[in-house]
Design a protein around this motif. Structure first.
Motif, mmCIF file in Angstrom:
data_model
loop_
_atom_site.group_PDB
_atom_site.id
_atom_site.type_symbol
_atom_site.label_atom_id
_atom_site.label_comp_id
_atom_site.label_asym_id
_atom_site.label_seq_id
_atom_site.Cartn_x
_atom_site.Cartn_y
_atom_site.Cartn_z
ATOM 1 N N ASP A 147 5.642 -1.201 6.076
ATOM 2 C CA ASP A 147 6.879 -1.777 6.609
ATOM 3 C C ASP A 147 7.619 -0.778 7.494
ATOM 4 O O ASP A 147 8.857 -0.670 7.458
ATOM 5 N N GLY A 148 6.841 -0.045 8.288
ATOM 6 C CA GLY A 148 7.434 0.887 9.236
ATOM 7 C C GLY A 148 7.902 2.200 8.642
ATOM 8 O O GLY A 148 8.438 3.050 9.361
ATOM 9 N N GLU A 149 7.702 2.395 7.343
ATOM 10 C CA GLU A 149 8.164 3.612 6.672
ATOM 11 C C GLU A 149 6.970 4.413 6.178
ATOM 12 O O GLU A 149 6.016 3.861 5.632
ATOM 13 N N GLN A 150 7.027 5.751 6.398
ATOM 14 C CA GLN A 150 5.949 6.613 5.915
ATOM 15 C C GLN A 150 6.163 6.912 4.433
ATOM 16 O O GLN A 150 7.230 7.359 4.029
ATOM 17 N N ILE A 151 5.139 6.638 3.651
ATOM 18 C CA ILE A 151 5.184 6.941 2.222
ATOM 19 C C ILE A 151 3.884 7.641 1.839
ATOM 20 O O ILE A 151 2.902 7.605 2.574
ATOM 21 N N TRP A 152 3.903 8.272 0.680
ATOM 22 C CA TRP A 152 2.692 8.900 0.171
ATOM 23 C C TRP A 152 2.078 8.002 -0.885
ATOM 24 O O TRP A 152 2.729 7.624 -1.860
ATOM 25 N N ARG A 153 0.829 7.623 -0.669
ATOM 26 C CA ARG A 153 0.106 6.831 -1.650
ATOM 27 C C ARG A 153 -0.467 7.726 -2.729
ATOM 28 O O ARG A 153 -0.925 8.839 -2.461
ATOM 29 N N ALA A 154 -0.477 7.208 -3.947
ATOM 30 C CA ALA A 154 -1.173 7.893 -5.032
ATOM 31 C C ALA A 154 -2.676 7.894 -4.752
ATOM 32 O O ALA A 154 -3.193 6.985 -4.097
ATOM 33 N N PRO A 155 -3.406 8.898 -5.221
ATOM 34 C CA PRO A 155 -4.859 8.891 -5.043
ATOM 35 C C PRO A 155 -5.463 7.616 -5.624
ATOM 36 O O PRO A 155 -5.128 7.223 -6.744
ATOM 37 N N HIS A 156 -6.347 6.972 -4.866
ATOM 38 C CA HIS A 156 -6.928 5.712 -5.335
ATOM 39 C C HIS A 156 -8.237 5.428 -4.616
ATOM 40 O O HIS A 156 -8.502 5.954 -3.526
ATOM 41 N N ILE A 157 -9.019 4.567 -5.223
ATOM 42 C CA ILE A 157 -10.252 4.030 -4.639
ATOM 43 C C ILE A 157 -10.086 2.522 -4.573
ATOM 44 O O ILE A 157 -9.731 1.881 -5.570
ATOM 45 N N HIS A 158 -10.301 1.948 -3.402
ATOM 46 C CA HIS A 158 -10.283 0.490 -3.281
ATOM 47 C C HIS A 158 -11.579 -0.065 -3.871
ATOM 48 O O HIS A 158 -12.657 0.532 -3.703
ATOM 49 N N ALA A 159 -11.483 -1.202 -4.532
ATOM 50 C CA ALA A 159 -12.671 -1.814 -5.129
ATOM 51 C C ALA A 159 -12.596 -3.325 -4.989
ATOM 52 O O ALA A 159 -11.508 -3.913 -5.019
ATOM 53 N N ALA A 160 -13.757 -3.942 -4.822
ATOM 54 C CA ALA A 160 -13.858 -5.398 -4.768
ATOM 55 C C ALA A 160 -15.073 -5.835 -5.568
ATOM 56 O O ALA A 160 -16.107 -5.151 -5.563
ATOM 57 N N VAL A 161 -14.942 -6.962 -6.249
ATOM 58 C CA VAL A 161 -16.037 -7.525 -7.042
ATOM 59 C C VAL A 161 -16.308 -8.938 -6.546
ATOM 60 O O VAL A 161 -15.385 -9.757 -6.455
ATOM 61 N N SER A 162 -17.576 -9.219 -6.233
ATOM 62 C CA SER A 162 -17.976 -10.556 -5.793
ATOM 63 C C SER A 162 -19.118 -11.051 -6.656
ATOM 64 O O SER A 162 -20.010 -10.278 -7.031
ATOM 65 N N THR A 163 -19.099 -12.340 -6.981
ATOM 66 C CA THR A 163 -20.211 -12.985 -7.664
ATOM 67 C C THR A 163 -20.536 -14.271 -6.928
ATOM 68 O O THR A 163 -19.632 -14.977 -6.455
ATOM 69 N N ARG A 164 -21.821 -14.563 -6.803
ATOM 70 C CA ARG A 164 -22.287 -15.771 -6.131
ATOM 71 C C ARG A 164 -21.689 -15.907 -4.727
ATOM 72 O O ARG A 164 -21.368 -17.005 -4.271
ATOM 73 N N GLY A 165 -21.532 -14.765 -4.062
ATOM 74 C CA GLY A 165 -21.045 -14.768 -2.688
ATOM 75 C C GLY A 165 -19.559 -14.979 -2.528
ATOM 76 O O GLY A 165 -19.068 -15.117 -1.401
ATOM 77 N N VAL A 166 -18.803 -14.976 -3.633
ATOM 78 C CA VAL A 166 -17.359 -15.199 -3.582
ATOM 79 C C VAL A 166 -16.659 -13.965 -4.153
ATOM 80 O O VAL A 166 -16.993 -13.508 -5.256
#
Length: 223
Positions: A147-166
């Protein structure tokens, strides 16, 4: 101890002691709450997908140097809401390198070079027990614009889980004890119970890779 914590404890004991008898017990209980949703963010590599997409993000095919950063073995299990492991699920992860840069053309941190030895994105398929394993680096904090403001993100890993192509789950995985956790704008949007499943300890690994860390996440998806 809440119901979800008991479920995870029973499930862990089942894996270690009697194979997968425990999920049959769990199926007789009330459904567990799915792992908390977290936004995909702007740096999923839709247009920057690397040629090397395997589960080892520390080594890139054709690059001699290994990724900088602390090697970490991220393991996990995908469960449905009734305690049954989800075999054949597609797990994707993506994260910034040790300098805070993503594998994405729109990453604003152009004042530093991206680590060519870090894959930035990887994927794996869960085995018959719903388990997955990635070799990556311990995530680091970085500056983000929200939203136009610089912030520091906590260390993280993005993850996604899909089954049957969804895609069934999009979330972010955090490091226990990271000082940025308490002020992270996205992590504060989930409840304390939900945070328990997203924040896990990173501990010295027990394998043969000297100095590597290990972290384990249980991901629960709705069916």
């Amino acid at each position: 101890m809440d119901q979800l914590h008991r479920r995870r404890l029973i499930g862990g004991l089942g894996v270690g002691l009697v194979g997968f008898a425990a999920p049959a017990i769990l199926r007789a209980q009330e459904p567990a709450r799915p792992t908390a949703f977290q936004m995909e963010g702007p740096f999923y590599p839709y247009d920057d997908m690397p040629a090397d997409q395997d589960s080892d993000l520390v080594r890139v095919t054709g690059v001699d140097a290994q990724a900088m950063g602390q090697v970490t073995h991220v393991t996990g299990t995908v469960w449905d809401q009734f305690g049954a492991p989800r075999a054949g699920a597609l797990i994707e992860i993506w994260q910034c390198d040790h300098t805070g840069r993503y594998l994405h053309r729109d990453d604003p941190n152009t004042d530093r070079s991206r680590d060519a030895g870090f894959q930035g994105y990887g994927k794996a398929i869960t085995d018959a027990r719903g388990a997955f394993h990635f070799r990556t680096i311990k995530p680091v904090s970085y500056a983000a614009i929200i939203d136009g403001e610089q912030i520091w993100r906590a260390p993280h890993i993005h993850a996604a889980v899909s089954t049957r192509g969804v895609r069934r789950l999009t979330t972010q995985l955090y490091v226990a004890g990271a000082p940025q956790n308490e002020a992270d704008i996205l992590l504060q949007q989930v409840t304390s119970d939900e945070r328990e499943g997203l924040i896990r300890p990173y501990t010295p690994g027990t394998g043969s890779e000297t100095g590597a860390l290990a972290a384990h996440y249980d991901l629960i998806v709705a069916v």
